[in-house]
Design a protein around this motif. Sequence first.
Motif, PDB file in Angstrom:
ATOM      1  N   LEU A  67       0.843  -1.194   0.000  1.00 52.61           N
ATOM      2  CA  LEU A  67       0.000   0.000   0.000  1.00 52.61           C
ATOM      3  C   LEU A  67       0.874   1.239   0.000  1.00 52.61           C
ATOM      4  O   LEU A  67       1.919   1.276   0.642  1.00 52.61           O
ATOM      5  N   THR A  68       0.430   2.216  -0.705  1.00 53.97           N
ATOM      6  CA  THR A  68       1.191   3.451  -0.838  1.00 53.97           C
ATOM      7  C   THR A  68       0.458   4.585  -0.126  1.00 53.97           C
ATOM      8  O   THR A  68      -0.714   4.433   0.256  1.00 53.97           O
ATOM      9  N   PRO A  69       1.124   5.707   0.025  1.00 54.88           N
ATOM     10  CA  PRO A  69       0.429   6.875   0.577  1.00 54.88           C
ATOM     11  C   PRO A  69      -0.819   7.238  -0.221  1.00 54.88           C
ATOM     12  O   PRO A  69      -1.804   7.716   0.339  1.00 54.88           O
ATOM     13  N   GLY A  70      -0.768   6.965  -1.490  1.00 53.85           N
ATOM     14  CA  GLY A  70      -1.950   7.223  -2.309  1.00 53.85           C
ATOM     15  C   GLY A  70      -3.122   6.349  -1.895  1.00 53.85           C
ATOM     16  O   GLY A  70      -4.273   6.798  -1.859  1.00 53.85           O
ATOM     17  N   HIS A  71      -2.799   5.121  -1.569  1.00 54.55           N
ATOM     18  CA  HIS A  71      -3.863   4.232  -1.111  1.00 54.55           C
ATOM     19  C   HIS A  71      -4.424   4.686   0.226  1.00 54.55           C
ATOM     20  O   HIS A  71      -5.625   4.582   0.475  1.00 54.55           O
ATOM     21  N   LEU A  72      -3.557   5.161   1.056  1.00 53.99           N
ATOM     22  CA  LEU A  72      -4.021   5.661   2.346  1.00 53.99           C
ATOM     23  C   LEU A  72      -4.987   6.823   2.154  1.00 53.99           C
ATOM     24  O   LEU A  72      -6.035   6.916   2.793  1.00 53.99           O
ATOM     25  N   ARG A  73      -4.600   7.666   1.254  1.00 52.08           N
ATOM     26  CA  ARG A  73      -5.436   8.831   0.985  1.00 52.08           C
ATOM     27  C   ARG A  73      -6.792   8.402   0.433  1.00 52.08           C
ATOM     28  O   ARG A  73      -7.843   8.927   0.802  1.00 52.08           O
ATOM     29  N   LYS A  74      -6.725   7.447  -0.437  1.00 51.77           N
ATOM     30  CA  LYS A  74      -7.965   6.924  -1.010  1.00 51.77           C
ATOM     31  C   LYS A  74      -8.834   6.296   0.073  1.00 51.77           C
ATOM     32  O   LYS A  74     -10.040   6.504   0.124  1.00 51.77           O
ATOM     33  N   ALA A  75      -8.197   5.532   0.951  1.00 51.22           N
ATOM     34  CA  ALA A  75      -8.939   4.884   2.028  1.00 51.22           C
ATOM     35  C   ALA A  75      -9.620   5.915   2.917  1.00 51.22           C
ATOM     36  O   ALA A  75     -10.755   5.741   3.347  1.00 51.22           O
ATOM     37  N   LYS A  76      -8.905   7.000   3.151  1.00 54.43           N
ATOM     38  CA  LYS A  76      -9.494   8.044   3.996  1.00 54.43           C
ATOM     39  C   LYS A  76     -10.730   8.638   3.337  1.00 54.43           C
ATOM     40  O   LYS A  76     -11.723   8.922   4.015  1.00 54.43           O
ATOM     41  N   LEU A  77     -10.637   8.844   2.054  1.00 56.98           N
ATOM     42  CA  LEU A  77     -11.810   9.395   1.365  1.00 56.98           C
ATOM     43  C   LEU A  77     -12.953   8.383   1.365  1.00 56.98           C
ATOM     44  O   LEU A  77     -14.120   8.759   1.471  1.00 56.98           O
TER      45      LEU A  77
END
Length: 682
Positions: free
Chosen positions: A525-535
């Motif tokens: 998982l990347t920071p991008g995925h984290l961001r997506k998960a948050k959204l």
Amino acid sequence: MAYRPEEKCPALLIVTYCVEMGNRSFSWYGVFAILLGSGIFKEEKGMHRNNVSDPYDYSPISRHVDGQNGEPCIERGHFFPPPSYYASVISHLLSQPDANSELEPNFLLPSLQNTERLFQSSGNKTFSKEASTLSQLPLYGMSNSSQFHNEHLQAKRARVENIIRGMSILPNSIVPDTFGESDEHHTEKEKNYRESKRKQKPPHQQSPHETPLARPGKISIQSDECLQLKKQLHLLQHQLKQLGKKFLQPCELSDSSPCQGSMGKAMYLLKEKLGQSLDNSSQAIVSNQLQDLSWKNISKTEGSKLSEKEAAVTDSHILTSEDSTLSEILKHELIQVVTQAVDSVLKKVLPDSPDLPSQMCNAPPVTVSSTGREFSGAGEKISRKWLPKFSSHKASTSRITEKPPGFPTYPISSKMERRSQANCPLIMTSEVQGNGIISQMLLCSQNGPWGNTPRMASSPESLDVPWQPIKLKSSIMRHQRHPVSLKLSEMESFASLAASKAEFSEMHGAVNEIPFPSTHIQEALTPGHLRKAKLMFFFTRYPTSSLLKAYFLDVQFTRCVTSQLIKWFSNFREFYYIQMEKFARQAFLDGITDPNDLIVSRDSELFRTLNTHYNKGNDFEVPDGFLDVASLTLREFFGAIKGGKDLDPSWKKPIYKIISKLDGKIPDTFKSSSCLQEAIQG
DNA sequence: GCTCGACCTG
DNA sequence: CAGGTCGAGC
């Protein structure tokens, strides 16, 4: 002349760092030498100590451990000549603009021969007892030589001399093998040996094999090399000028720019002062240094200690205490600049060294202004401090207008968590590494993708943006004065600068965390995925693993990845419920009685907090459904607190159960790997 | 016994 | 944010 440790010179200390930490950034010598020679680099008391508790421990070396006997190879102590000595050296250099004029090596290295004697000595110990002959030598004006009978102290001194000699003889600023032997000994094997030795530990001292200084009959060569050093100095001067101009331009463009503040004043004062003592060449250097400092100052947005200094400058003492004021300002700025630069470069140059460099110097507490949270000031309206906004028709009657005693103040994180990216990143690719720090800064200033950064920092986007969601407002745009879309091709070009895919992934996340559109299945998982998960949290609070698999199609789901994603949402919920409880309790304390008064609207403080956490860039339009869920959650918490149910240890569980049933449908756009852009764009 | 989620901690 | 612990539910 009594020797006082306070006179030790931090510039040379830093130089020592450079030498020890890898022998790779020799060009720094010139920079620091100029700083030193300018006379403006003075020690901030206690700033560069190796050991905070020991006012005499300035030696970065003291922490290194001798590989042979496990003891510190050099104890802390006083081994630097007073700065006036070095200053005279540098002044001498600077006062000879003619590149052809030769520099007397012994001027730089007054105890050269004895150093040679030291290093010629044999024995298992790095410094043999023969080194004690050094104690007979002039000790840079120290009145009491008896204290230097100690072997270790002699070693220190010899070592520093060695460093100074390195400064004087080495022509190439980027030659890594700074203290290599002469050519005939440069076998490949030896090179490899040194290379590996460097990697194993920060070189803390030069072995006899590694010092060319031990070889007699080299003076003529050294003179040539001194010549080259001088050339290098001139080159550095030129670069400094360029740099200064570069950074001063934005300052000069506006009359109201911050450079009219303390730094401008400091420049004026210093220029005047220097006019009396320095030659033109030095003045130019100092002037450009100050321009650089001005730029640094511009980039500060808040919390700078300088503001205090500035106040000091502007007060009526300016004429009587201008020296000290000037000194304070310059010290502060210089130390900041130098320390940050050293840290940046050494981190890149020596990524393998665990104790570099932020730790290495027990760094002077140079405070890069924290981007951390701040707490609401007294001016914050009470009606917005805690509360989801009341419905308008009731607001006039139920809104609390006075702060009850003990009213807690909560962070207004929405404003504060905007990251300050004022620092101009030093891109240390292999291409630029050899160009020296100034070149890098120039490069950064001119060509870097963050070229505008300093100016942006000087006039950051208003923090008081309306809190309505702003579509299409990427965080990249927020960080650019003139918003420019960052296209995929540009991202890829950035990627080419990174040494590895992992690095790019990191940088990529740091830049904006927009998922890299790719069909490649990622293993992690990347920071991008984290961001997506948050959204996604705006739509679902309790996603199942199957749901997650359906929405993270570009991720190879392993047990680890799944649990990480689940954990993320667990953490999201944790934050969410904590906020709900906090605001519900505050509402209760504020005397709210009707849960229906509690509505989480887009301009409520609670929403700000949540939005900041899950949607940091505010570049995603939070669905109304989330507001409804949040309102309901808040009311549930409020009702439970009001009913005294919170006395039950598991009083939250019923609430969790209710909320878990409120998950909504996640838009299909989240399924695509480039979903984030689509989601952002609506 | 296993999984899951809350909770605590760094 | 991640790691660990604990209790509940199956």
